[in-house]
Design a protein around this motif. Sequence first.
Motif, PDB file in Angstrom:
ATOM      1  N   ALA A 233      21.874 -13.183 -32.155  1.00 56.39           N
ATOM      2  CA  ALA A 233      21.787 -14.605 -32.502  1.00 56.39           C
ATOM      3  C   ALA A 233      20.811 -15.360 -31.606  1.00 56.39           C
ATOM      4  CB  ALA A 233      23.175 -15.241 -32.389  1.00 56.39           C
ATOM      5  N   VAL A 234      20.268 -14.696 -30.593  1.00 52.96           N
ATOM      6  CA  VAL A 234      19.441 -15.368 -29.590  1.00 52.96           C
ATOM      7  C   VAL A 234      17.964 -15.317 -29.978  1.00 52.96           C
ATOM      8  CG1 VAL A 234      18.775 -15.440 -27.153  1.00 52.96           C
ATOM      9  CG2 VAL A 234      21.106 -14.745 -27.796  1.00 52.96           C
ATOM     10  N   THR A 235      17.354 -16.472 -30.124  1.00 51.97           N
ATOM     11  CA  THR A 235      15.901 -16.552 -30.209  1.00 51.97           C
ATOM     12  C   THR A 235      15.365 -16.933 -28.829  1.00 51.97           C
ATOM     13  OG1 THR A 235      16.162 -18.833 -31.006  1.00 51.97           O
ATOM     14  CG2 THR A 235      15.754 -17.138 -32.661  1.00 51.97           C
ATOM     15  N   VAL A 236      14.070 -16.739 -28.608  1.00 45.75           N
ATOM     16  CA  VAL A 236      13.485 -17.034 -27.302  1.00 45.75           C
ATOM     17  C   VAL A 236      13.600 -18.535 -27.033  1.00 45.75           C
ATOM     18  CG1 VAL A 236      11.394 -16.956 -25.904  1.00 45.75           C
ATOM     19  CG2 VAL A 236      11.903 -15.085 -27.501  1.00 45.75           C
ATOM     20  N   PRO A 237      14.256 -18.935 -25.954  1.00 44.10           N
ATOM     21  CA  PRO A 237      14.472 -20.371 -25.707  1.00 44.10           C
ATOM     22  C   PRO A 237      13.160 -21.139 -25.537  1.00 44.10           C
ATOM     23  CG  PRO A 237      15.904 -19.031 -24.314  1.00 44.10           C
ATOM     24  CD  PRO A 237      14.904 -18.099 -24.928  1.00 44.10           C
ATOM     25  N   GLY A 238      13.080 -22.313 -26.165  1.00 49.97           N
ATOM     26  CA  GLY A 238      11.856 -23.101 -26.096  1.00 49.97           C
ATOM     27  C   GLY A 238      11.921 -24.328 -25.213  1.00 49.97           C
ATOM     28  N   ALA A 239      13.108 -24.634 -24.658  1.00 53.28           N
ATOM     29  CA  ALA A 239      13.284 -25.914 -23.968  1.00 53.28           C
ATOM     30  C   ALA A 239      12.407 -26.049 -22.732  1.00 53.28           C
ATOM     31  CB  ALA A 239      14.755 -26.109 -23.600  1.00 53.28           C
ATOM     32  N   ILE A 240      12.414 -25.056 -21.850  1.00 52.01           N
ATOM     33  CA  ILE A 240      11.678 -25.187 -20.590  1.00 52.01           C
ATOM     34  C   ILE A 240      10.180 -25.313 -20.833  1.00 52.01           C
ATOM     35  CG2 ILE A 240      11.029 -24.000 -18.464  1.00 52.01           C
ATOM     36  CD1 ILE A 240      13.749 -25.347 -18.357  1.00 52.01           C
ATOM     37  N   ASP A 241       9.651 -24.543 -21.758  1.00 51.20           N
ATOM     38  CA  ASP A 241       8.232 -24.688 -22.101  1.00 51.20           C
ATOM     39  C   ASP A 241       7.949 -26.107 -22.588  1.00 51.20           C
ATOM     40  OD1 ASP A 241       5.495 -23.463 -23.036  1.00 51.20           O
ATOM     41  OD2 ASP A 241       6.302 -24.539 -24.774  1.00 51.20           O
ATOM     42  N   ALA A 242       8.827 -26.630 -23.430  1.00 51.73           N
ATOM     43  CA  ALA A 242       8.637 -27.989 -23.959  1.00 51.73           C
ATOM     44  C   ALA A 242       8.717 -29.031 -22.853  1.00 51.73           C
ATOM     45  CB  ALA A 242       9.674 -28.272 -25.042  1.00 51.73           C
ATOM     46  N   TRP A 243       9.717 -28.922 -21.983  1.00 49.69           N
ATOM     47  CA  TRP A 243       9.850 -29.893 -20.898  1.00 49.69           C
ATOM     48  C   TRP A 243       8.590 -29.938 -20.042  1.00 49.69           C
ATOM     49  CZ3 TRP A 243      15.361 -28.820 -18.435  1.00 49.69           C
ATOM     50  CH2 TRP A 243      16.342 -29.005 -19.420  1.00 49.69           C
ATOM     51  N   CYS A 244       8.110 -28.763 -19.652  1.00 53.49           N
ATOM     52  CA  CYS A 244       6.935 -28.704 -18.769  1.00 53.49           C
ATOM     53  C   CYS A 244       5.693 -29.247 -19.458  1.00 53.49           C
ATOM     54  CB  CYS A 244       6.704 -27.264 -18.294  1.00 53.49           C
ATOM     55  SG  CYS A 244       7.991 -26.635 -17.186  1.00 53.49           S
ATOM     56  N   ARG A 245       5.509 -28.899 -20.712  1.00 54.56           N
ATOM     57  CA  ARG A 245       4.332 -29.356 -21.457  1.00 54.56           C
ATOM     58  C   ARG A 245       4.371 -30.872 -21.654  1.00 54.56           C
ATOM     59  NH1 ARG A 245       1.025 -27.240 -25.645  1.00 54.56           N
ATOM     60  NH2 ARG A 245      -0.636 -28.763 -25.975  1.00 54.56           N
ATOM     61  N   LEU A 246       5.515 -31.397 -22.027  1.00 53.31           N
ATOM     62  CA  LEU A 246       5.629 -32.835 -22.285  1.00 53.31           C
ATOM     63  C   LEU A 246       5.454 -33.647 -21.004  1.00 53.31           C
ATOM     64  CD1 LEU A 246       8.575 -32.654 -24.814  1.00 53.31           C
ATOM     65  CD2 LEU A 246       6.264 -33.482 -25.339  1.00 53.31           C
ATOM     66  N   LEU A 247       5.987 -33.152 -19.898  1.00 58.19           N
ATOM     67  CA  LEU A 247       5.790 -33.853 -18.628  1.00 58.19           C
ATOM     68  C   LEU A 247       4.335 -33.815 -18.189  1.00 58.19           C
ATOM     69  CD1 LEU A 247       8.947 -32.754 -16.609  1.00 58.19           C
ATOM     70  CD2 LEU A 247       8.498 -34.991 -17.634  1.00 58.19           C
ATOM     71  N   GLN A 248       3.696 -32.680 -18.395  1.00 58.59           N
ATOM     72  CA  GLN A 248       2.278 -32.551 -18.041  1.00 58.59           C
ATOM     73  C   GLN A 248       1.425 -33.518 -18.858  1.00 58.59           C
ATOM     74  OE1 GLN A 248       0.674 -28.509 -18.074  1.00 58.59           O
ATOM     75  NE2 GLN A 248      -1.235 -29.283 -18.953  1.00 58.59           N
ATOM     76  N   ASP A 249       1.740 -33.649 -20.143  1.00 54.68           N
ATOM     77  CA  ASP A 249       0.912 -34.452 -21.045  1.00 54.68           C
ATOM     78  C   ASP A 249       1.263 -35.944 -21.023  1.00 54.68           C
ATOM     79  OD1 ASP A 249      -0.234 -32.063 -21.740  1.00 54.68           O
ATOM     80  OD2 ASP A 249       0.726 -31.929 -23.718  1.00 54.68           O
ATOM     81  N   HIS A 250       2.534 -36.266 -20.791  1.00 54.58           N
ATOM     82  CA  HIS A 250       2.962 -37.654 -20.984  1.00 54.58           C
ATOM     83  C   HIS A 250       3.793 -38.224 -19.840  1.00 54.58           C
ATOM     84  CE1 HIS A 250       1.512 -37.221 -25.085  1.00 54.58           C
ATOM     85  NE2 HIS A 250       2.289 -36.166 -25.239  1.00 54.58           N
ATOM     86  N   GLY A 251       4.161 -37.414 -18.867  1.00 53.35           N
ATOM     87  CA  GLY A 251       4.980 -37.908 -17.771  1.00 53.35           C
ATOM     88  C   GLY A 251       4.149 -38.318 -16.566  1.00 53.35           C
ATOM     89  N   ARG A 252       4.842 -38.800 -15.543  1.00 50.88           N
ATOM     90  CA  ARG A 252       4.192 -39.214 -14.295  1.00 50.88           C
ATOM     91  C   ARG A 252       4.687 -38.432 -13.085  1.00 50.88           C
ATOM     92  NH1 ARG A 252       5.366 -45.673 -15.030  1.00 50.88           N
ATOM     93  NH2 ARG A 252       3.878 -46.106 -16.712  1.00 50.88           N
ATOM     94  N   LYS A 253       5.898 -37.920 -13.144  1.00 53.25           N
ATOM     95  CA  LYS A 253       6.563 -37.443 -11.933  1.00 53.25           C
ATOM     96  C   LYS A 253       6.593 -35.923 -11.773  1.00 53.25           C
ATOM     97  CE  LYS A 253       8.794 -40.199  -9.760  1.00 53.25           C
ATOM     98  NZ  LYS A 253       8.467 -41.028  -8.578  1.00 53.25           N
ATOM     99  N   GLY A 254       6.461 -35.167 -12.855  1.00 54.45           N
ATOM    100  CA  GLY A 254       6.453 -33.717 -12.740  1.00 54.45           C
ATOM    101  C   GLY A 254       7.827 -33.083 -12.879  1.00 54.45           C
TER     102      GLY A 254
ATOM    103  N   ILE B  77      22.323 -18.533 -17.080  1.00 59.90           N
ATOM    104  CA  ILE B  77      21.819 -19.272 -18.244  1.00 59.90           C
ATOM    105  C   ILE B  77      22.672 -18.974 -19.472  1.00 59.90           C
ATOM    106  CG2 ILE B  77      19.857 -19.613 -19.787  1.00 59.90           C
ATOM    107  CD1 ILE B  77      18.077 -18.703 -17.440  1.00 59.90           C
ATOM    108  N   VAL B  78      23.127 -20.018 -20.133  1.00 57.31           N
ATOM    109  CA  VAL B  78      23.775 -19.897 -21.442  1.00 57.31           C
ATOM    110  C   VAL B  78      22.665 -19.794 -22.491  1.00 57.31           C
ATOM    111  CG1 VAL B  78      25.270 -20.986 -23.149  1.00 57.31           C
ATOM    112  CG2 VAL B  78      25.762 -21.247 -20.699  1.00 57.31           C
ATOM    113  N   LEU B  79      22.679 -18.722 -23.266  1.00 61.04           N
ATOM    114  CA  LEU B  79      21.630 -18.499 -24.257  1.00 61.04           C
ATOM    115  C   LEU B  79      22.067 -19.001 -25.630  1.00 61.04           C
ATOM    116  CD1 LEU B  79      20.572 -14.921 -23.133  1.00 61.04           C
ATOM    117  CD2 LEU B  79      19.319 -17.050 -22.750  1.00 61.04           C
ATOM    118  N   GLN B  80      21.146 -19.647 -26.312  1.00 64.26           N
ATOM    119  CA  GLN B  80      21.401 -20.242 -27.619  1.00 64.26           C
ATOM    120  C   GLN B  80      21.713 -19.197 -28.682  1.00 64.26           C
ATOM    121  OE1 GLN B  80      17.666 -20.681 -30.019  1.00 64.26           O
ATOM    122  NE2 GLN B  80      16.878 -21.373 -28.054  1.00 64.26           N
ATOM    123  N   ASN B  81      22.197 -19.667 -29.828  1.00 60.32           N
ATOM    124  CA  ASN B  81      22.405 -18.763 -30.972  1.00 60.32           C
ATOM    125  C   ASN B  81      21.687 -19.267 -32.221  1.00 60.32           C
ATOM    126  OD1 ASN B  81      24.281 -20.918 -31.262  1.00 60.32           O
ATOM    127  ND2 ASN B  81      25.611 -19.669 -32.555  1.00 60.32           N
TER     128      ASN B  81
END
Length: 532
Positions: free
Chosen positions: A114-135, A388-392
């Motif tokens: 039921a586990v797909t490769v988690p996308g959250a951390i990649d998204a957080w880092c990319r969005l902060l790099q592109d649109h955040g200020r603090k890292g 880490i709790v892995l998604q389903n």
Amino acid sequence: MSKFSRDLHFPGRSPIRALGGMAATSHPLSTLAAIEMLRDGGNAMDAAVAAAAVQAVVEPQSTGIGGDCFVLYSPKGNGEVLAFNGSGRAPMAATSDWYLSKGMTKIPTYGPHAVTVPGAIDAWCRLLQDHGRKGIAAALAAAIRYAEEGYVVHDRVAFDWADSVENLESNEVAKEIFLPQGRALQAGEVHRQPALAATLRAIAAQGRVAFYEGEIAEDIVKTLRDLGGLHTKEDFAAAAGEYVTPIKTNYRGVDIYQMPPNNQGLTALIMLNILSGFDLASLDPYSADRLHLEIEAGRLAYRDRDLYIADPKKQNVPIEELLSPEYAARLRTAIRPDRAMRDLPPSLREKSDTVYISVVDKDRNAVSFINSTYHSFGSSVVTRKSGIVLQNRGSGFRLDPKHPNCIEPGKRPLHTIMPGMAVRNGRTMMPYGVMGGDYQPFGHVRLVTNVVDFEMDVQAALDQPRVFHDGTTVLVERSVAAASLRGLQERGHRCELAGDPHGGGQAVLIDWQRGSLTGGSDPRKDGCALGY
């Protein structure tokens, strides 16, 4: 003041109002982290990621860094809406033939498949790099503190936790971390997650590479493969979210934006298109008349969801046709105000646990952010070293090779979590969302129509009683009036009391004329809105 604003003679909560910035989440520690980030010079994106990270610790049944996220972002409230798809993909070795050869008729709800490769951390880092200020380090600081020093279990979290004991017992690491005394933690008890804290520290120091290419990725892959999963280190190294073009419809002068497929946001837009042909504002908002129209529009839209929505990189989804006025008019003719429809094919419905975050900062950057591991505690697979709790999310795939949502190598499944954004007169009006698995399109439509048709403030709009058609039965919250319930039954709807309340939501409304913000947070969860 709207006639549907709060009656102060009755219990409830008032909307939160402020001039500077505002955040609304389903957990008070998460909302606090977002406000602290805003007051420390961060912007709305910094605050949203900080809030999501805290919830990955303090709402472990609902979300985590082993999950996915979707984000709608409107810079400076200028009416432009950017969309980021942070959902994960199936392993490259995953084919329907492989699962069918093992005697499976569907992807299991829990466990490694039921586990797909988690996308959250990649998204957080990319969005902060592109649109955040603090890292990323600043965004994870509060979450690390709660994971190391501990946090108090809140009431709705405890409610969900107790309902997940059987699944947690199926995994040794999950039992050790989340059933430390052989039972679910209760409201008021303190919980710590030191392994997760160490993982978050590594990500804070090294960014996404720590999660997808280092020891953490090795721990995840080993955990899954030891249980029979098909995942590889290469699957994790290749993980990457992407900016996509949001989809929208106009509902009574308000542009409503959603994520495109593989997200189910299209479902809510189809519902709104159908309902746009009815004069909802002339109805009693609590009546069976209104609930019936909502239910019937939902049944039609969910049928199309289950027929068409899939990863557009792998399958063609006829979005333009499904959102056309002509198609909505054709669907509308099937609805009778006095009788429930017959002969709709049954469809699959699932409930889930998710967190939704709404943030607007002093510059009026607006973020609609949703993060989830899908079912409560996701797949129930927890990694030993990294905690880490892995998604389903992979359980959302089909195994029928002819179905658009059939599992394929590197494919994204149909996703239920959906952020929303409303724009009026060229300015961002409201980042909003309603969590709750398959319920979410119903929840989005109810919130939007409460605000637009009945001019409710956002807190009142979230408070209202809810119903949900699960494919065969109308599941009714206890707060639905007896007369409304009878009215639905008289129209031929089979109704039952819902076991759990339907979803939970947040919203922040921007009043450009007055320069103020108004926020609300769903009483069905533990959270709150705060502003400054």
